[in-house]
Design a protein around this motif. Structure first.
Motif, PDB file in Angstrom:
ATOM      1  N   LEU A  69       0.829  -1.209   0.000  1.00 29.04           N
ATOM      2  CA  LEU A  69       0.000   0.000   0.000  1.00 29.04           C
ATOM      3  C   LEU A  69       0.864   1.260   0.000  1.00 29.04           C
ATOM      4  O   LEU A  69       1.999   1.254   0.502  1.00 29.04           O
ATOM      5  CB  LEU A  69      -0.912  -0.002   1.221  1.00 29.04           C
ATOM      6  CG  LEU A  69      -1.794  -1.257   1.404  1.00 29.04           C
ATOM      7  CD1 LEU A  69      -2.592  -1.158   2.692  1.00 29.04           C
ATOM      8  CD2 LEU A  69      -2.703  -1.460   0.210  1.00 29.04           C
ATOM      9  N   LYS A  70       0.294   2.319  -0.551  1.00 28.34           N
ATOM     10  CA  LYS A  70       1.008   3.600  -0.565  1.00 28.34           C
ATOM     11  C   LYS A  70       1.073   4.182   0.850  1.00 28.34           C
ATOM     12  O   LYS A  70       0.211   3.911   1.684  1.00 28.34           O
ATOM     13  CB  LYS A  70       0.296   4.575  -1.503  1.00 28.34           C
ATOM     14  CG  LYS A  70       0.386   4.171  -2.966  1.00 28.34           C
ATOM     15  CD  LYS A  70      -0.349   5.166  -3.860  1.00 28.34           C
ATOM     16  CE  LYS A  70      -0.233   4.757  -5.327  1.00 28.34           C
ATOM     17  NZ  LYS A  70      -0.989   5.686  -6.217  1.00 28.34           N
ATOM     18  N   ASP A  71       2.111   4.979   1.083  1.00 32.91           N
ATOM     19  CA  ASP A  71       2.315   5.550   2.420  1.00 32.91           C
ATOM     20  C   ASP A  71       1.184   6.482   2.834  1.00 32.91           C
ATOM     21  O   ASP A  71       0.901   6.646   4.028  1.00 32.91           O
ATOM     22  CB  ASP A  71       3.646   6.312   2.465  1.00 32.91           C
ATOM     23  CG  ASP A  71       4.838   5.365   2.334  1.00 32.91           C
ATOM     24  OD1 ASP A  71       4.693   4.185   2.730  1.00 32.91           O
ATOM     25  OD2 ASP A  71       5.888   5.784   1.816  1.00 32.91           O
ATOM     26  N   LYS A 112      -5.281   6.029   3.369  1.00 33.03           N
ATOM     27  CA  LYS A 112      -6.082   6.304   4.569  1.00 33.03           C
ATOM     28  C   LYS A 112      -6.605   4.998   5.161  1.00 33.03           C
ATOM     29  O   LYS A 112      -6.833   4.028   4.457  1.00 33.03           O
ATOM     30  CB  LYS A 112      -7.240   7.223   4.213  1.00 33.03           C
ATOM     31  CG  LYS A 112      -6.787   8.603   3.730  1.00 33.03           C
ATOM     32  CD  LYS A 112      -7.987   9.456   3.355  1.00 33.03           C
ATOM     33  CE  LYS A 112      -7.528  10.834   2.851  1.00 33.03           C
ATOM     34  NZ  LYS A 112      -8.689  11.679   2.449  1.00 33.03           N
ATOM     35  N   ASN A 113      -6.823   5.030   6.486  1.00 32.29           N
ATOM     36  CA  ASN A 113      -7.293   3.842   7.193  1.00 32.29           C
ATOM     37  C   ASN A 113      -8.639   3.345   6.660  1.00 32.29           C
ATOM     38  O   ASN A 113      -8.868   2.135   6.542  1.00 32.29           O
ATOM     39  CB  ASN A 113      -7.417   4.115   8.695  1.00 32.29           C
ATOM     40  CG  ASN A 113      -6.064   4.189   9.375  1.00 32.29           C
ATOM     41  OD1 ASN A 113      -5.094   3.585   8.910  1.00 32.29           O
ATOM     42  ND2 ASN A 113      -5.990   4.937  10.462  1.00 32.29           N
ATOM     43  N   ASP A 114      -9.532   4.278   6.340  1.00 34.46           N
ATOM     44  CA  ASP A 114     -10.851   3.886   5.819  1.00 34.46           C
ATOM     45  C   ASP A 114     -10.710   3.162   4.488  1.00 34.46           C
ATOM     46  O   ASP A 114     -11.388   2.159   4.236  1.00 34.46           O
ATOM     47  CB  ASP A 114     -11.739   5.116   5.648  1.00 34.46           C
ATOM     48  CG  ASP A 114     -12.176   5.709   6.994  1.00 34.46           C
ATOM     49  OD1 ASP A 114     -12.069   4.978   8.009  1.00 34.46           O
ATOM     50  OD2 ASP A 114     -12.620   6.874   7.025  1.00 34.46           O
ATOM     51  N   ASP A 115      -9.820   3.679   3.619  1.00 35.13           N
ATOM     52  CA  ASP A 115      -9.602   3.046   2.315  1.00 35.13           C
ATOM     53  C   ASP A 115      -8.967   1.660   2.469  1.00 35.13           C
ATOM     54  O   ASP A 115      -9.283   0.730   1.717  1.00 35.13           O
ATOM     55  CB  ASP A 115      -8.704   3.935   1.442  1.00 35.13           C
ATOM     56  CG  ASP A 115      -9.386   5.234   1.043  1.00 35.13           C
ATOM     57  OD1 ASP A 115     -10.633   5.231   0.978  1.00 35.13           O
ATOM     58  OD2 ASP A 115      -8.682   6.225   0.820  1.00 35.13           O
ATOM     59  N   ILE A 116      -8.067   1.530   3.459  1.00 31.24           N
ATOM     60  CA  ILE A 116      -7.415   0.237   3.718  1.00 31.24           C
ATOM     61  C   ILE A 116      -8.450  -0.792   4.180  1.00 31.24           C
ATOM     62  O   ILE A 116      -8.442  -1.945   3.735  1.00 31.24           O
ATOM     63  CB  ILE A 116      -6.293   0.392   4.774  1.00 31.24           C
ATOM     64  CG1 ILE A 116      -5.149   1.234   4.207  1.00 31.24           C
ATOM     65  CG2 ILE A 116      -5.780  -0.979   5.226  1.00 31.24           C
ATOM     66  CD1 ILE A 116      -4.073   1.575   5.231  1.00 31.24           C
ATOM     67  N   LYS A 117      -9.367  -0.350   5.064  1.00 33.22           N
ATOM     68  CA  LYS A 117     -10.406  -1.266   5.564  1.00 33.22           C
ATOM     69  C   LYS A 117     -11.357  -1.694   4.451  1.00 33.22           C
ATOM     70  O   LYS A 117     -11.796  -2.842   4.401  1.00 33.22           O
ATOM     71  CB  LYS A 117     -11.183  -0.601   6.690  1.00 33.22           C
ATOM     72  CG  LYS A 117     -10.382  -0.471   7.981  1.00 33.22           C
ATOM     73  CD  LYS A 117     -11.187   0.227   9.066  1.00 33.22           C
ATOM     74  CE  LYS A 117     -10.361   0.371  10.355  1.00 33.22           C
ATOM     75  NZ  LYS A 117     -11.128   1.090  11.423  1.00 33.22           N
ATOM     76  N   LYS A 165      -3.823  -3.467  -9.219  1.00 33.35           N
ATOM     77  CA  LYS A 165      -2.934  -2.340  -9.529  1.00 33.35           C
ATOM     78  C   LYS A 165      -3.695  -1.035  -9.783  1.00 33.35           C
ATOM     79  O   LYS A 165      -3.146   0.055  -9.578  1.00 33.35           O
ATOM     80  CB  LYS A 165      -2.067  -2.678 -10.743  1.00 33.35           C
ATOM     81  CG  LYS A 165      -0.815  -3.460 -10.402  1.00 33.35           C
ATOM     82  CD  LYS A 165       0.023  -3.673 -11.653  1.00 33.35           C
ATOM     83  CE  LYS A 165       1.348  -4.347 -11.307  1.00 33.35           C
ATOM     84  NZ  LYS A 165       2.171  -4.579 -12.523  1.00 33.35           N
ATOM     85  N   ILE A 166      -4.919  -1.170 -10.261  1.00 37.97           N
ATOM     86  CA  ILE A 166      -5.678   0.046 -10.606  1.00 37.97           C
ATOM     87  C   ILE A 166      -6.251   0.747  -9.369  1.00 37.97           C
ATOM     88  O   ILE A 166      -6.749   1.864  -9.474  1.00 37.97           O
ATOM     89  CB  ILE A 166      -6.823  -0.272 -11.593  1.00 37.97           C
ATOM     90  CG1 ILE A 166      -7.827  -1.252 -10.963  1.00 37.97           C
ATOM     91  CG2 ILE A 166      -6.274  -0.833 -12.909  1.00 37.97           C
ATOM     92  CD1 ILE A 166      -9.048  -1.504 -11.839  1.00 37.97           C
ATOM     93  N   ARG A 167      -6.156   0.077  -8.216  1.00 37.25           N
ATOM     94  CA  ARG A 167      -6.634   0.707  -6.986  1.00 37.25           C
ATOM     95  C   ARG A 167      -5.710   1.863  -6.608  1.00 37.25           C
ATOM     96  O   ARG A 167      -4.483   1.741  -6.645  1.00 37.25           O
ATOM     97  CB  ARG A 167      -6.704  -0.306  -5.846  1.00 37.25           C
ATOM     98  CG  ARG A 167      -7.604  -1.502  -6.113  1.00 37.25           C
ATOM     99  CD  ARG A 167      -9.046  -1.065  -6.325  1.00 37.25           C
ATOM    100  NE  ARG A 167      -9.606  -0.425  -5.162  1.00 37.25           N
ATOM    101  CZ  ARG A 167     -10.406  -1.044  -4.299  1.00 37.25           C
ATOM    102  NH1 ARG A 167     -10.747  -2.309  -4.488  1.00 37.25           N
ATOM    103  NH2 ARG A 167     -10.883  -0.388  -3.254  1.00 37.25           N
ATOM    104  N   SER A 168      -6.295   2.987  -6.202  1.00 39.32           N
ATOM    105  CA  SER A 168      -5.517   4.206  -5.945  1.00 39.32           C
ATOM    106  C   SER A 168      -4.560   4.075  -4.763  1.00 39.32           C
ATOM    107  O   SER A 168      -3.530   4.760  -4.710  1.00 39.32           O
ATOM    108  CB  SER A 168      -6.475   5.391  -5.710  1.00 39.32           C
ATOM    109  OG  SER A 168      -7.315   5.104  -4.592  1.00 39.32           O
ATOM    110  N   ILE A 169      -4.863   3.189  -3.813  1.00 41.89           N
ATOM    111  CA  ILE A 169      -4.005   3.073  -2.622  1.00 41.89           C
ATOM    112  C   ILE A 169      -2.945   1.969  -2.770  1.00 41.89           C
ATOM    113  O   ILE A 169      -2.128   1.780  -1.874  1.00 41.89           O
ATOM    114  CB  ILE A 169      -4.837   2.818  -1.347  1.00 41.89           C
ATOM    115  CG1 ILE A 169      -5.573   1.473  -1.427  1.00 41.89           C
ATOM    116  CG2 ILE A 169      -5.817   3.957  -1.103  1.00 41.89           C
ATOM    117  CD1 ILE A 169      -6.214   1.071  -0.106  1.00 41.89           C
TER     118      ILE A 169
END
Length: 292
Positions: free
Chosen positions: A58-60, A63-68, A138-142
């Motif tokens: 994941l990118k640095d 956001k936590n919400d996006d990760i969940k 890969k197309i996911r922004s995070i």
């Protein structure tokens, strides 16, 4: 003298039967192991395939919400067996233990990234499907990077295909060898009674009447040999199950049932056919040909 000779003949007969049983048991035991491997090929390949995982870095700035949200989607994905989130701090700790020193003291900062380890279902562990999964992630922004061992997947896929082909080939070849070996043992057993066969024929006994007791006796030996081989297989399976419990050999009752029924059927069928043709040969010989 007659009693002594009779005892000698009985010992010789028991020895002959014992040799036939052991021959049948050994051959059917080896056939059983091969049959077990063939029947369990899917389970074995599934076991190794499901050891394969995709790591989603994941990118640095994720956001936590996006990760969940991503974690929830990965858990629901049709290709997912399990998902494990590994934070960058956990990854640093694991890496430090592997190299035997704390690399953070040297670098001053943690260059690692948060990641998901995604274990895949066996049906999706192919080069084509894993590439498709990689492109979807890969197309996911995070998502910063998707990593997995591509050469390993290609080798695994090729080797499984080759293994399936060779297993089928060896199964056919070994079954043929089993038939030949058991047939040889039965022929030797019948050969030792060739004079009895000819004597019965000379006093008017029909071929069918002479043949039936030999076939019944051989089938009994075949069944005993099959059960001996099954006992050996159970011991072998128990040992392998302790060594590699993930394969679950003992809990797969359906496959074990098919295997044991097949072994008993082979023991009966091969001994019946072998005895039929062996007795037929000696029934068709002239008396003077019995000495050669």
């Amino acid at each position: 003298m007659d009693k002594s000779f009779e005892k000698y003949q009985k010992r010789r007969l028991r020895s002959s039967y014992f040799s036939v049983i052991i021959s049948i048991a050994l051959v059917l035991f080896l056939v059983g192991i091969l049959g077990l491997i063939v029947l369990k090929t899917n389970s074995i390949t599934k076991h190794f395939k499901e050891k394969v995982a995709i790591t989603v870095f994941l990118k640095d700035d994720a956001k936590n919400d996006d990760i969940k949200i991503l974690q929830a989607e990965l858990k629901k994905a049709e290709y997912t067996k399990s998902v494990t989130f590994i934070s960058k701090s956990e990854a640093a700790k694991i890496y430090s233990e592997e190299i035997g020193e704390n690399f953070l003291d040297f670098l001053g900062e943690n260059p690692l990234k948060d990641a998901f380890d995604v274990s895949l279902k066996s049906d999706f562990v192919t080069p084509e499907k894993m590439l498709e999964i990689e492109n979807q992630l890969k197309i996911r922004s995070i998502v910063a990077e998707v990593s997995y061992d591509k050469p390993l997947i290609e080798i695994l896929t090729k080797n499984i295909t080759r293994l399936s082909f060779w297993m089928l080939l060896f199964s056919g070849l070994f079954t043929l060898i089993a038939v030949v070996l058991i047939n040889s043992s039965i022929r030797l057993s019948v050969y030792s009674k060739r004079f009895t066969i000819k004597t019965m024929q000379m006093v008017g006994a029909t071929k069918g009447f002479i043949r039936v007791p030999f076939i019944i006796q051989s089938i009994k030996l075949g069944i005993i040999g099959a059960f001996v081989s099954i006992v050996g297989l159970l011991l072998f399976i128990t040992y392998i199950n302790k060594m590699v419990p993930e394969i679950e050999l003992l809990s797969d009752y359906k496959i074990l049932g098919i295997l044991f029924v097949t072994i008993i059927s082979l023991g009966i069928l091969i001994t019946w056919i072998s005895t039929f043709f062996a007795t037929q040969r000696f029934l068709n010989l002239r008396t003077d040909e019995l000495y050669y």
